[in-house]
Design an enzyme around this catalytic site. Structure first.
Site, PDB file in Angstrom:
ATOM      1  N   ASN A  11       0.869  -1.178   0.000  1.00 48.58           N
ATOM      2  CA  ASN A  11       0.000   0.000   0.000  1.00 48.58           C
ATOM      3  C   ASN A  11       0.907   1.228   0.000  1.00 48.58           C
ATOM      4  O   ASN A  11       1.502   1.559   1.013  1.00 48.58           O
ATOM      5  CB  ASN A  11      -0.890  -0.022   1.258  1.00 48.58           C
ATOM      6  CG  ASN A  11      -1.674   1.262   1.433  1.00 48.58           C
ATOM      7  OD1 ASN A  11      -1.812   2.049   0.496  1.00 48.58           O
ATOM      8  ND2 ASN A  11      -2.181   1.485   2.638  1.00 48.58           N
ATOM      9  N   LYS A  13       0.138   4.253  -0.261  1.00 44.97           N
ATOM     10  CA  LYS A  13      -0.527   5.442   0.309  1.00 44.97           C
ATOM     11  C   LYS A  13      -0.345   6.647  -0.627  1.00 44.97           C
ATOM     12  O   LYS A  13      -0.270   6.473  -1.844  1.00 44.97           O
ATOM     13  CB  LYS A  13       0.000   5.724   1.711  1.00 44.97           C
ATOM     14  CG  LYS A  13       0.013   4.484   2.594  1.00 44.97           C
ATOM     15  CD  LYS A  13       0.151   4.797   4.054  1.00 44.97           C
ATOM     16  CE  LYS A  13       0.331   3.503   4.822  1.00 44.97           C
ATOM     17  NZ  LYS A  13       0.117   3.640   6.240  1.00 44.97           N
ATOM     18  N   HIS A  99      -9.393   1.024   4.912  1.00 43.41           N
ATOM     19  CA  HIS A  99      -8.119   1.235   5.610  1.00 43.41           C
ATOM     20  C   HIS A  99      -8.359   2.194   6.772  1.00 43.41           C
ATOM     21  O   HIS A  99      -9.172   3.121   6.665  1.00 43.41           O
ATOM     22  CB  HIS A  99      -7.080   1.807   4.636  1.00 43.41           C
ATOM     23  CG  HIS A  99      -5.687   1.805   5.201  1.00 43.41           C
ATOM     24  ND1 HIS A  99      -5.281   2.720   6.131  1.00 43.41           N
ATOM     25  CD2 HIS A  99      -4.637   0.986   4.987  1.00 43.41           C
ATOM     26  CE1 HIS A  99      -4.017   2.459   6.467  1.00 43.41           C
ATOM     27  NE2 HIS A  99      -3.601   1.408   5.781  1.00 43.41           N
ATOM     28  N   GLU A 101      -6.810   4.637   7.793  1.00 43.85           N
ATOM     29  CA  GLU A 101      -6.614   6.062   7.448  1.00 43.85           C
ATOM     30  C   GLU A 101      -7.850   6.615   6.731  1.00 43.85           C
ATOM     31  O   GLU A 101      -8.185   7.789   6.881  1.00 43.85           O
ATOM     32  CB  GLU A 101      -5.333   6.205   6.612  1.00 43.85           C
ATOM     33  CG  GLU A 101      -4.092   5.994   7.480  1.00 43.85           C
ATOM     34  CD  GLU A 101      -2.870   5.454   6.757  1.00 43.85           C
ATOM     35  OE1 GLU A 101      -2.808   5.519   5.522  1.00 43.85           O
ATOM     36  OE2 GLU A 101      -1.967   4.952   7.457  1.00 43.85           O
ATOM     37  N   GLU A 169      -5.336  -5.025  10.597  1.00 39.54           N
ATOM     38  CA  GLU A 169      -4.324  -3.990  10.787  1.00 39.54           C
ATOM     39  C   GLU A 169      -4.573  -3.271  12.110  1.00 39.54           C
ATOM     40  O   GLU A 169      -5.391  -2.344  12.173  1.00 39.54           O
ATOM     41  CB  GLU A 169      -4.393  -2.974   9.641  1.00 39.54           C
ATOM     42  CG  GLU A 169      -4.121  -3.579   8.279  1.00 39.54           C
ATOM     43  CD  GLU A 169      -3.527  -2.541   7.343  1.00 39.54           C
ATOM     44  OE1 GLU A 169      -2.407  -2.769   6.880  1.00 39.54           O
ATOM     45  OE2 GLU A 169      -4.169  -1.515   7.108  1.00 39.54           O
ATOM     46  N   GLY A 175       2.416   2.226  10.567  1.00 38.86           N
ATOM     47  CA  GLY A 175       3.333   3.343  10.386  1.00 38.86           C
ATOM     48  C   GLY A 175       4.039   3.787  11.652  1.00 38.86           C
ATOM     49  O   GLY A 175       4.653   4.849  11.680  1.00 38.86           O
ATOM     50  N   SER A 215       3.483  -2.202  10.284  1.00 36.99           N
ATOM     51  CA  SER A 215       4.945  -2.201  10.452  1.00 36.99           C
ATOM     52  C   SER A 215       5.591  -3.539  10.126  1.00 36.99           C
ATOM     53  O   SER A 215       6.566  -3.934  10.756  1.00 36.99           O
ATOM     54  CB  SER A 215       5.322  -1.738  11.872  1.00 36.99           C
ATOM     55  OG  SER A 215       4.879  -0.394  12.072  1.00 36.99           O
ATOM     56  N   GLY A 236       2.903  -1.055   4.214  1.00 39.63           N
ATOM     57  CA  GLY A 236       2.985   0.353   3.841  1.00 39.63           C
ATOM     58  C   GLY A 236       4.427   0.757   3.572  1.00 39.63           C
ATOM     59  O   GLY A 236       4.954   0.613   2.477  1.00 39.63           O
TER      60      GLY A 236
HETATM   61  C1  PEP Z   1      -0.587   0.080   5.826  1.00 39.36           C
HETATM   62  O1  PEP Z   1      -0.458   1.100   5.178  1.00 39.36           O
HETATM   63  O2  PEP Z   1      -1.579  -0.591   5.678  1.00 39.36           O
HETATM   64  C2  PEP Z   1       0.491  -0.297   6.745  1.00 39.36           C
HETATM   65  C3  PEP Z   1       0.382  -1.414   7.407  1.00 39.36           C
HETATM   66  O3  PEP Z   1       1.561   0.567   6.864  1.00 39.36           O
HETATM   67  P1  PEP Z   1       2.981   0.248   7.563  1.00 39.36           P
HETATM   68  O4  PEP Z   1       3.459  -1.057   6.987  1.00 39.36           O
HETATM   69  O5  PEP Z   1       3.846   1.388   7.164  1.00 39.36           O
HETATM   70  O6  PEP Z   1       2.751   0.135   9.015  1.00 39.36           O
END
Ligand code: PEP
Length: 252
Positions: A11, A13, A99, A101, A169, A175, A215, A236
């Site tokens: 992803n 973003k 998501h 976000e 998630e 993040g 992460s 991400g």
């Molecule tokens: C995501 O964007 O869904 C995500 C898990 O980001 P990150 O891997 O940066 O934590």
């Protein structure tokens, strides 16, 4: 015995302009073509502005392309939005919906997420439906209850293992560099699968993929991806570097 093939999904973003998006997508497609072939499917979800460019660049490769969101309606007066049909038309095979976000920035409820996932499936896309608890909810002991509720509220009525992927998630891990422990991830994934079994039946629940996101990096991916109910990752930050994304796929 599980028949679930892992899915490693990036992803991106709101990152990337034409040149770096193209280089990233081509880089992933190239390592994928050069092999050794990972034992997983691979997907990148660029920002909407880059979907057409990326889809054209990787057409004919084994790398799938997806959107990060779609609208619940097929067309109409929805300024700035993108329909699932338009994503499919550009060459997408997947759309992320719900998501955290999007849920936070755009106040998307479970009902909205369900409508979007339903629209994605109607357009022939696989809907990647995201759920996950906040830190406050985890600290209050509500993790399993929150995930079960979001799953029930966001899952389309016509969900099948072929048209739906769930992404667990934990919001506190996205993040932040803070990753769920294997025990935490497995506990929630198993609870999600049990809930899926109650909704869809044991057979479909056993075949439906549940990704972990939060992460995931090359140094923690192997342990997470080895868990019995973790069927891949939604990634991400580490999806923005070819080497890191590829290293995660290699550990699947
Ligand atoms: C995501 O964007 O869904 C995500 C898990 O980001 P990150 O891997 O940066 O934590």
């Amino acid at each position: 015995m599980t028949t679930r093939r892992k899915l490693i999904a990036g992803n991106w973003k709101m990152n990337g302009l034409k040149a770096d998006g193209l280089a990233l997508a081509k880089g992933v497609a190239e390592v994928l073509a050069a092999g050794p072939a990972p034992a997983c499917d691979m997907l990148v979800c660029p920002p909407t502005t880059l979907v057409a460019l990326v889809a054209d660049a990787v057409a004919g490769s084994k790398l799938a392309v997806g959107g990060q969101d779609c609208h619940a309606k097929t067309s109409g007066a929805h300024t700035g939005d993108t329909s699932a049909a338009a994503l499919a038309d550009l060459g997408c095979g997947y759309a992320i919906v719900g998501h955290s976000e999007r849920r936070t920035d755009h106040a998307e409820t479970d009902a909205v997420v369900k409508a979007k996932a339903t629209a994605a499936q109607a357009a022939g896309l696989v809907a990647i439906v995201c759920i996950g608890e906040t830190l406050a909810q985890r600290d209050a002991g509500q993790t399993l209850e929150v995930n079960r509720r979001q799953l029930r509220g966001s899952l389309p009525d016509a969900a099948t293992p072929e048209n739906t992927v769930i992404a667990y998630e934990p919001v506190w891990a996205i993040g932040t560099g803070r990753v769920a422990t294997p025990a935490q991830a497995q506990e929630v994934h198993a609870a999600i699968r049990a809930e899926l079994a109650a909704i869809l039946g044991a057979g479909p629940a056993a075949r439906l993929r549940i990704l972990y996101g939060g992460s995931m990096k090359p140094d923690n991916a192997r342990e997470l991806l080895a868990l019995p109910d973790v069927d891949g990752g939604l990634i991400g930050g580490a999806a923005l570097k070819v080497a890191d994304f590829w290293a995660i796929a290699q550990s699947a």
